[in-house]
Motif scaffolding. Structure first.
Motif, PDB file in Angstrom:
ATOM      1  N   LEU A  52       0.875  -1.178   0.000  1.00  0.00           N
ATOM      2  CA  LEU A  52       0.000   0.000   0.000  1.00  0.00           C
ATOM      3  C   LEU A  52       0.906   1.220   0.000  1.00  0.00           C
ATOM      4  O   LEU A  52       1.627   1.464   0.977  1.00  0.00           O
ATOM      5  CB  LEU A  52      -0.910  -0.002   1.234  1.00  0.00           C
ATOM      6  N   ALA A  53       0.885   1.942  -1.122  1.00  0.00           N
ATOM      7  CA  ALA A  53       1.787   3.086  -1.295  1.00  0.00           C
ATOM      8  C   ALA A  53       1.003   4.373  -1.069  1.00  0.00           C
ATOM      9  O   ALA A  53       0.071   4.674  -1.809  1.00  0.00           O
ATOM     10  CB  ALA A  53       2.381   3.055  -2.698  1.00  0.00           C
ATOM     11  N   VAL A  54       1.378   5.115  -0.035  1.00  0.00           N
ATOM     12  CA  VAL A  54       0.601   6.293   0.365  1.00  0.00           C
ATOM     13  C   VAL A  54       1.481   7.534   0.289  1.00  0.00           C
ATOM     14  O   VAL A  54       2.301   7.791   1.188  1.00  0.00           O
ATOM     15  CB  VAL A  54       0.062   6.117   1.797  1.00  0.00           C
ATOM     16  N   PRO A  55       1.357   8.306  -0.771  1.00  0.00           N
ATOM     17  CA  PRO A  55       2.195   9.497  -0.891  1.00  0.00           C
ATOM     18  C   PRO A  55       1.735  10.596   0.061  1.00  0.00           C
ATOM     19  O   PRO A  55       0.653  10.525   0.649  1.00  0.00           O
ATOM     20  CB  PRO A  55       2.003   9.908  -2.357  1.00  0.00           C
ATOM     21  N   HIS A  56       2.541  11.619   0.165  1.00  0.00           N
ATOM     22  CA  HIS A  56       2.245  12.748   1.059  1.00  0.00           C
ATOM     23  C   HIS A  56       0.865  13.339   0.779  1.00  0.00           C
ATOM     24  O   HIS A  56       0.085  13.610   1.698  1.00  0.00           O
ATOM     25  CB  HIS A  56       3.326  13.818   0.869  1.00  0.00           C
ATOM     26  N   GLU A  57       0.563  13.537  -0.501  1.00  0.00           N
ATOM     27  CA  GLU A  57      -0.688  14.200  -0.878  1.00  0.00           C
ATOM     28  C   GLU A  57      -1.904  13.416  -0.356  1.00  0.00           C
ATOM     29  O   GLU A  57      -2.884  14.026   0.098  1.00  0.00           O
ATOM     30  CB  GLU A  57      -0.750  14.311  -2.409  1.00  0.00           C
ATOM     31  N   ALA A  58      -1.824  12.103  -0.382  1.00  0.00           N
ATOM     32  CA  ALA A  58      -2.956  11.286   0.077  1.00  0.00           C
ATOM     33  C   ALA A  58      -3.196  11.462   1.572  1.00  0.00           C
ATOM     34  O   ALA A  58      -4.328  11.381   2.047  1.00  0.00           O
ATOM     35  CB  ALA A  58      -2.711   9.819  -0.239  1.00  0.00           C
ATOM     36  N   LEU A  59      -2.111  11.713   2.315  1.00  0.00           N
ATOM     37  CA  LEU A  59      -2.265  11.902   3.764  1.00  0.00           C
ATOM     38  C   LEU A  59      -2.651  13.330   4.116  1.00  0.00           C
ATOM     39  O   LEU A  59      -3.145  13.590   5.205  1.00  0.00           O
ATOM     40  CB  LEU A  59      -0.951  11.546   4.475  1.00  0.00           C
ATOM     41  N   ALA A  60      -2.397  14.248   3.171  1.00  0.00           N
ATOM     42  CA  ALA A  60      -2.716  15.646   3.448  1.00  0.00           C
ATOM     43  C   ALA A  60      -4.178  15.961   3.167  1.00  0.00           C
ATOM     44  O   ALA A  60      -4.663  17.032   3.519  1.00  0.00           O
ATOM     45  CB  ALA A  60      -1.811  16.548   2.607  1.00  0.00           C
ATOM     46  N   GLN A  61      -4.878  15.036   2.513  1.00  0.00           N
ATOM     47  CA  GLN A  61      -6.286  15.277   2.196  1.00  0.00           C
ATOM     48  C   GLN A  61      -7.163  15.027   3.420  1.00  0.00           C
ATOM     49  O   GLN A  61      -6.771  14.317   4.343  1.00  0.00           O
ATOM     50  CB  GLN A  61      -6.742  14.331   1.078  1.00  0.00           C
ATOM     51  N   ALA A  62      -8.363  15.629   3.359  1.00  0.00           N
ATOM     52  CA  ALA A  62      -9.308  15.418   4.469  1.00  0.00           C
ATOM     53  C   ALA A  62      -9.717  13.951   4.550  1.00  0.00           C
ATOM     54  O   ALA A  62      -9.797  13.370   5.631  1.00  0.00           O
ATOM     55  CB  ALA A  62     -10.530  16.302   4.277  1.00  0.00           C
ATOM     56  N   GLU A  63      -9.979  13.361   3.406  1.00  0.00           N
ATOM     57  CA  GLU A  63     -10.366  11.946   3.412  1.00  0.00           C
ATOM     58  C   GLU A  63      -9.153  11.102   3.083  1.00  0.00           C
ATOM     59  O   GLU A  63      -8.742  10.965   1.933  1.00  0.00           O
ATOM     60  CB  GLU A  63     -11.477  11.672   2.397  1.00  0.00           C
ATOM     61  N   ARG A  64      -8.575  10.587   4.102  1.00  0.00           N
ATOM     62  CA  ARG A  64      -7.352   9.805   3.923  1.00  0.00           C
ATOM     63  C   ARG A  64      -7.688   8.382   3.512  1.00  0.00           C
ATOM     64  O   ARG A  64      -8.786   7.896   3.790  1.00  0.00           O
ATOM     65  CB  ARG A  64      -6.585   9.753   5.231  1.00  0.00           C
ATOM     66  N   PRO A  65      -6.737   7.707   2.940  1.00  0.00           N
ATOM     67  CA  PRO A  65      -6.964   6.287   2.681  1.00  0.00           C
ATOM     68  C   PRO A  65      -6.914   5.495   3.985  1.00  0.00           C
ATOM     69  O   PRO A  65      -6.323   5.944   4.967  1.00  0.00           O
ATOM     70  CB  PRO A  65      -5.792   5.905   1.777  1.00  0.00           C
ATOM     71  N   VAL A  66      -7.538   4.350   3.994  1.00  0.00           N
ATOM     72  CA  VAL A  66      -7.462   3.472   5.168  1.00  0.00           C
ATOM     73  C   VAL A  66      -6.096   2.816   5.165  1.00  0.00           C
ATOM     74  O   VAL A  66      -5.729   2.150   4.199  1.00  0.00           O
ATOM     75  CB  VAL A  66      -8.540   2.376   5.101  1.00  0.00           C
ATOM     76  N   LEU A  67      -5.357   3.013   6.229  1.00  0.00           N
ATOM     77  CA  LEU A  67      -3.994   2.482   6.272  1.00  0.00           C
ATOM     78  C   LEU A  67      -4.005   1.104   6.935  1.00  0.00           C
ATOM     79  O   LEU A  67      -3.437   0.900   8.014  1.00  0.00           O
ATOM     80  CB  LEU A  67      -3.078   3.448   7.025  1.00  0.00           C
ATOM     81  N   ARG A  68      -4.701   0.186   6.323  1.00  0.00           N
ATOM     82  CA  ARG A  68      -4.821  -1.163   6.887  1.00  0.00           C
ATOM     83  C   ARG A  68      -4.515  -2.191   5.807  1.00  0.00           C
ATOM     84  O   ARG A  68      -4.860  -1.978   4.644  1.00  0.00           O
ATOM     85  CB  ARG A  68      -6.244  -1.415   7.387  1.00  0.00           C
ATOM     86  N   PRO A  69      -3.925  -3.305   6.208  1.00  0.00           N
ATOM     87  CA  PRO A  69      -3.728  -4.365   5.214  1.00  0.00           C
ATOM     88  C   PRO A  69      -5.072  -4.941   4.800  1.00  0.00           C
ATOM     89  O   PRO A  69      -6.039  -4.900   5.575  1.00  0.00           O
ATOM     90  CB  PRO A  69      -2.879  -5.390   5.969  1.00  0.00           C
ATOM     91  N   ASP A  70      -5.141  -5.446   3.585  1.00  0.00           N
ATOM     92  CA  ASP A  70      -6.432  -6.007   3.135  1.00  0.00           C
ATOM     93  C   ASP A  70      -6.450  -7.518   3.221  1.00  0.00           C
ATOM     94  O   ASP A  70      -7.426  -8.157   2.819  1.00  0.00           O
ATOM     95  CB  ASP A  70      -6.773  -5.532   1.727  1.00  0.00           C
ATOM     96  N   GLY A  71      -5.391  -8.094   3.734  1.00  0.00           N
ATOM     97  CA  GLY A  71      -5.374  -9.536   3.937  1.00  0.00           C
ATOM     98  C   GLY A  71      -5.272 -10.331   2.659  1.00  0.00           C
ATOM     99  O   GLY A  71      -5.531 -11.542   2.654  1.00  0.00           O
ATOM    100  N   SER A  72      -4.877  -9.669   1.582  1.00  0.00           N
ATOM    101  CA  SER A  72      -4.885 -10.370   0.291  1.00  0.00           C
ATOM    102  C   SER A  72      -3.568 -11.073   0.007  1.00  0.00           C
ATOM    103  O   SER A  72      -3.479 -11.837  -0.955  1.00  0.00           O
ATOM    104  CB  SER A  72      -5.174  -9.365  -0.832  1.00  0.00           C
ATOM    105  N   ALA A  73      -2.545 -10.811   0.772  1.00  0.00           N
ATOM    106  CA  ALA A  73      -1.244 -11.394   0.443  1.00  0.00           C
ATOM    107  C   ALA A  73      -0.548 -11.867   1.706  1.00  0.00           C
ATOM    108  O   ALA A  73      -0.877 -11.441   2.819  1.00  0.00           O
ATOM    109  CB  ALA A  73      -0.383 -10.357  -0.268  1.00  0.00           C
ATOM    110  N   ARG A  74       0.434 -12.717   1.499  1.00  0.00           N
ATOM    111  CA  ARG A  74       1.181 -13.211   2.651  1.00  0.00           C
ATOM    112  C   ARG A  74       2.012 -12.089   3.275  1.00  0.00           C
ATOM    113  O   ARG A  74       2.098 -11.972   4.489  1.00  0.00           O
ATOM    114  CB  ARG A  74       2.100 -14.344   2.174  1.00  0.00           C
TER     115      ARG A  74
END
Lengths: 392, 586
Positions: free
Chosen positions: A133-155
């Motif tokens: 999960l690649a989260v650049p600065h801009e994604a964290l600076a937004q009001a609606e941030r991405p969910v910083l959680r693993p999705d359990g799809s990979a080992r």
């Protein structure tokens, strides 16, 4: 499963005025050299994936030299490690303020680098059982941030982000890079990932189990002395990138041999020293630097130096040191002013001779002057003036 | 004339007021025995003269109960408690606020058998009376009620239908028959973290009902509450103190651990910290001691603390999100109800201890928001029994009753059997109310001073009548109080039946609707679909804490954007740049 974790390369960073024979800022060249050395190390270590956690460039519009150099280095990795994913995110330094500016990092997409510039992206590499999960600065600076959680799809699930993790940075913040998005530790849940690769803080720091700031590869902040202090406090020896084993969770620092040393010489206390004594003490400090100060970045802080003493130092010698070192900073600090604040009921009011005596007994004096005689002479001068007035 | 009647004896130069305490019949003769309430003049004290006995009038009642000293005038401190009635009279009777809420005396204790609506109703009526008549010059007042059983206190903001008689009684006492204006409810969640563990879950009542959730910091401040079990020793206490003072919420450096720097904020962090200690001890072969603490002690504390999140799940959160009472912002004439009726006893202990301790801390610093707080605790037989273990809650209630009045912290307590409550707790109550009593209870030593006739009257008191002891009343007085103007628990549950436990997404929608009634369940369902419940709970907690203008937008932002996976196939690079040298080569 091993990954290489790099961050805060700051290619194109310029500082001081020294240039290389080719006319390039020396510190810019040093920064590039550190990256080249890191890439050499990465190719030797042959990780399964390479992560660059932001601030590849020092500015949104880097120099042409920096762009070409970065392209060449990523091309080397791509050619030597054809099966290793390379994930690159934008940090606060290489994120344009307006989206229409466009990001230079997209250029690296052509090299087969998986780039996240504005939005978070989750790259899935089934052949490696790896999800990043690649989260650049801009994604964290937004009001609606991405969910910083693993999705359990990979080992193996890796989070790469660029920002300021709440509570990790030193409290005086003198070494903190401005502009980083604040991230609470509970937002990304360090224990849930195979590894969390953070960028932004230039001092290598463990954030928790399997979570690190890998730090920069060179001293590329405006306050390298603060970085040195933070490193000393954390017991970090110089700059390095991290080779991380995702199975064991062990992150192994791979040191970078710097092009030149950044030296903050032990402080001198110049109180009550004459200019000659101070000059000698400074010379001793400089002479004591192992290998000398030639081409190094050096600072010496001297406290308690009155202005007249500073003026009497041998400036020809100082200029020599400045020419010899890449950067020599003699930081002369004036004595702390002594403030006397009255408290409680007013006491006896001081007479003019009292005030003169008090001041002269505290005033900084050039070396070799007998203070008692100096004070007596001053007081006598005032007294004689008063006598003359009385006689008139 | 009957037991409890207030009478007046007139003699030349002297008036004596008394209350009938006993009566006997001899054929057609009735012999009444009265205890003196007051003599006028009081000095010199003389035998009661022979004189004509008359039933007391309104003014006589006022004089007999010494209410002339604190009612009337600009700075009166009378709080209506009910009407004294005899021979058609309905004289208002007042308690002195200085002796009910401090500083002269304080606290109120009510005893009575269950099921006759005496205890809860009396407290509800008296609180309403205090809120309406507590004099402005005495400062502000709020109430904090622990609802410990069923729906008793769940509908304080809902009006009840009163009889004509009750309405007349309100008018006689100068009170307005209205429910409480400003009530806020707090209840822990059920273990799912979103459905509230209370009977007040009807959608129409959601606006002022909030979850009560605490994180590690809040719990560890009162660790001794949940850990004061017999198996905890000084060594475990020392380790808990170490955690609270040095580790939790602080930057803790431990070179021997991996990682070396810790910032423990949540139970999840604490678990990781414990694991790091155990790993360190196992890997280093340094024996069983970590920083002077034996590994067995550390394991014991870990088990006990870990147990809290299991037993008090819904109250205590793993991830540190908390939603607490408005410490520092208590409002004048407000009621805060903490509903712990359905939670585990351990969680109840924790809630009692922490809430009362916080009240005390804030009142000591004078920064709670109000000057006086009435704390109502029912079931003292359970929480402060005369026998049994000396629990933290019991110690806390004792401290409250002994020291509270200096702070403005007033305990209103109730129980069925006064004789079985810790004596110092009930003994410190300045005012005592008795409803209908159990004859066995009346036979205990504590009631020896009452006459046989008074005991009989107490054992047969009708609903709405009670006996009051108050410092100004030299003898107990029988009064009648009107029904409180709020729905009783049973009525409330019938009119506002609790909503069934909702599926997770609907429960989240309901909580969001309590902040913004316009939020549709379908929209919330679409937003939380596929999200991890922990993440949803965390976003909900943050939304509740901030209470933004646009609730749904904030909740959505707090929940975070989903990042869909992109399948990356093997990438091929491009050939090197030809004819371009390394720009930085020297």
């Amino acid at each position: 499963m091993k990954i290489a974790h790099l961050a805060d390369l700051h290619l194109g960073f310029r500082q001081y005025h020294r240039q290389t024979p080719a006319g390039i800022n020396q510190r810019e060249a040093d920064t590039a050299l550190a990256f080249r050395q890191a890439v050499d190390g990465v190719l030797a270590a042959r990780p399964d994936a390479v992560i660059v956690a932001g601030d590849l460039f020092h500015s949104v519009r880097p120099t042409n030299a920096a762009i070409v150099f970065a392209f060449q280095q990523f091309q080397r990795i791509r050619a030597d490690l054809p099966d290793a994913p390379i994930v690159l995110i934008a940090g606060n330094h290489d994120t344009p303020r307006s989206t229409e500016t466009g990001s230079i990092l997209r250029l690296f997409d052509e090299l087969g680098v998986d780039v996240a510039t504005h939005e978070a992206r989750r790259f899935s590499y089934p052949q490696l059982e790896l999800s990043v999960l690649a989260v650049p600065h801009e994604a964290l600076a937004q009001a609606e941030r991405p969910v910083l959680r693993p999705d359990g799809s990979a080992r193996y699930e890796v989070l790469v982000a660029h920002g300021e993790v709440d509570g990790v940075f030193p409290s005086d913040r003198s070494t903190v890079e401005y502009g980083g998005a604040l991230v609470r530790a509970d937002e990304f849940g360090p224990g849930e990932w195979s590894y969390v690769a953070f960028g932004h803080y230039h001092v290598q720091t463990e954030l928790g189990p399997r979570a690190w700031y890998c730090g920069s590869l060179e001293y590329v902040s405006t306050n390298p002395w603060g970085e040195l202090r933070d490193e000393a406090e954390k017991g970090v020896a110089g700059k390095s990138w991290l080779l991380v084993n995702l199975d064991t969770g062990i992150a192994e620092p791979r040191p970078i041999i710097p092009a030149r040393r950044v030296l903050d010489l032990p402080r001198l206390d110049g109180s009550d020293m004459s200019a000659e004594e101070l000059q000698a003490a400074i010379s001793d400090r400089v002479a004591a630097v192992p290998g000398g100060i030639a081409d190094q970045v050096v600072r010496l802080v001297v406290t308690g130096v009155p202005r007249h003493v500073g003026r009497q130092l041998d400036h020809a010698v100082l200029r020599g040191w400045k020419a010899e070192a890449l950067h020599f900073q003699l930081d002369l600090r004036r004595p702390e002013p002594t403030r006397i604040t009255g408290v409680g009921a007013p006491g006896r009011r001081q007479t003019l001779p009292d005030i003169v005596q008090d001041y002269l007994s505290r005033r900084q004096l050039p070396a070799g002057i007998d203070r008692a005689a100096f004070v007596n002479e001053g007081v006598e001068l005032v007294a004689s003036a008063e006598r003359e007035l009385a006689e008139d | 004339m009957g037991v409890g009647a207030i009478v007046r004896v007139d003699a030349p130069g002297r008036v004596v007021f008394g209350v009938v305490m006993d009566a006997a019949a001899y054929d057609e003769t009735r012999l009444y025995t009265a205890a003196v309430l007051r003599q006028d003049p009081e000095e010199p004290l003389q035998p009661v003269p022979l004189g004509e006995v008359r039933m007391a009038t309104d003014d006589d009642v006022r004089m007999a109960l010494r209410m002339d000293g604190y009612t009337g005038g600009n700075r009166g401190t009378g709080i209506p408690v009910g009407t004294y009635g005899s021979a058609g009279l309905a004289a208002p009777v007042y308690l002195d606020a200085d002796f009910l809420l401090g500083p002269e005396a304080a606290h109120l204790n009510i005893t009575g058998v269950s099921g006759l609506a005496t205890k809860t109703s009396a407290v509800e009526f008296l609180l309403a009376s205090i809120f309406q008549t507590f004099p402005a010059h005495k400062g502000s007042v709020a109430a904090l009620c622990f609802n410990v059983k069923g729906p008793d206190l769940c509908f304080l903001d809902q009006p009840a239908e009163l009889s004509t008689e009750d309405l007349a009684s309100y008018a006689r006492l100068g009170l307005s028959p209205t429910p409480f204006d400003n009530v806020r409810y707090y209840a822990p969640c059920k273990p799912d973290g979103v459905n509230l563990n209370t009977l007040r879950t009807h959608p129409d009542l959601a606006a002022n009902t909030e979850p009560l959730t605490w994180g590690l910091r809040e719990v560890l401040e009162y660790a001794e509450v949940v850990l004061n079990r017999d198996d905890l020793d000084a060594k475990a206490d020392a380790f808990i103190d170490f955690l609270a003072d040095r580790v939790v919420g602080r930057d803790f450096q431990a070179p021997e651990l991996h990682p070396q720097e810790w910032r423990v904020l949540t139970f999840a962090d604490l678990e990781a910290f414990f694991r790091a200690i155990f790993d360190s001890l196992e890997n280093s072969n340094r024996g069983d001691i970590w920083r002077t603490h034996h590994i067995a002690t550390i394991r014991k504390v870990r088990n006990r603390l870990g147990n809290i999140t299991t037993r008090a799940k819904g109250l205590v959160t793993d991830d540190g999100a908390s939603n607490d009472l408005p410490w520092g912002a208590f409002a004048d004439r407000s009621v805060y109800v903490v509903d712990v009726a359905s939670v585990d006893p351990l969680a109840q202990d924790l809630v009692f201890a922490r809430v009362v301790s916080k009240l005390r801390e804030h009142l000591e610093r004078r920064d709670l928001g109000v000057d006086h707080v009435v704390v109502f605790v029912d079931e003292l037989n359970k929480y402060a029994p005369a026998d049994g273990p000396d629990t933290y809650v019991r110690k806390m209630l004792l401290d409250l009753s002994e020291r509270g009045r200096y702070l403005g912290l007033v305990l209103f307590s109730a129980q069925q059997f006064r004789s079985q409550v810790l004596r110092r707790v009930v003994g410190n109550a300045g005012t005592t109310i008795y409803g209908r009593m159990d004859p066995d209870e009346l036979a205990t030593a504590g009631y020896a001073t009452l006459s046989p006739a008074t005991k009989i009257k107490l054992a047969t008191l009708p609903k709405g009548e009670l006996m009051v002891r108050h410092p100004h009343f030299t003898q107990p007085v029988f009064l009648r109080f009107p029904r409180p103007c709020v729905l009783s628990g049973r009525e409330g549950v019938e009119r506002f039946p609790p909503a069934p436990d909702l599926p997770f997404d609907e429960a989240v929608a309901r909580q969001l609707r309590s902040m913004d009634p316009g939020i549709a369940t379908d929209r919330v369902r679409a937003i939380v679909d596929g999200r991890r419940e922990d993440d949803v709970r965390r976003a909900l907690a943050r939304t509740r804490q901030l209470r933004p203008d646009d609730v749904l937008a904030y909740f959505t932002a707090a929940l975070g954007r989903r990042v869909e996976p992109e399948l990356v196939t093997r990438r091929t690079g491009v050939i090197p740049l030809r004819g371009t040298a390394d720009p930085y080569s020297s």
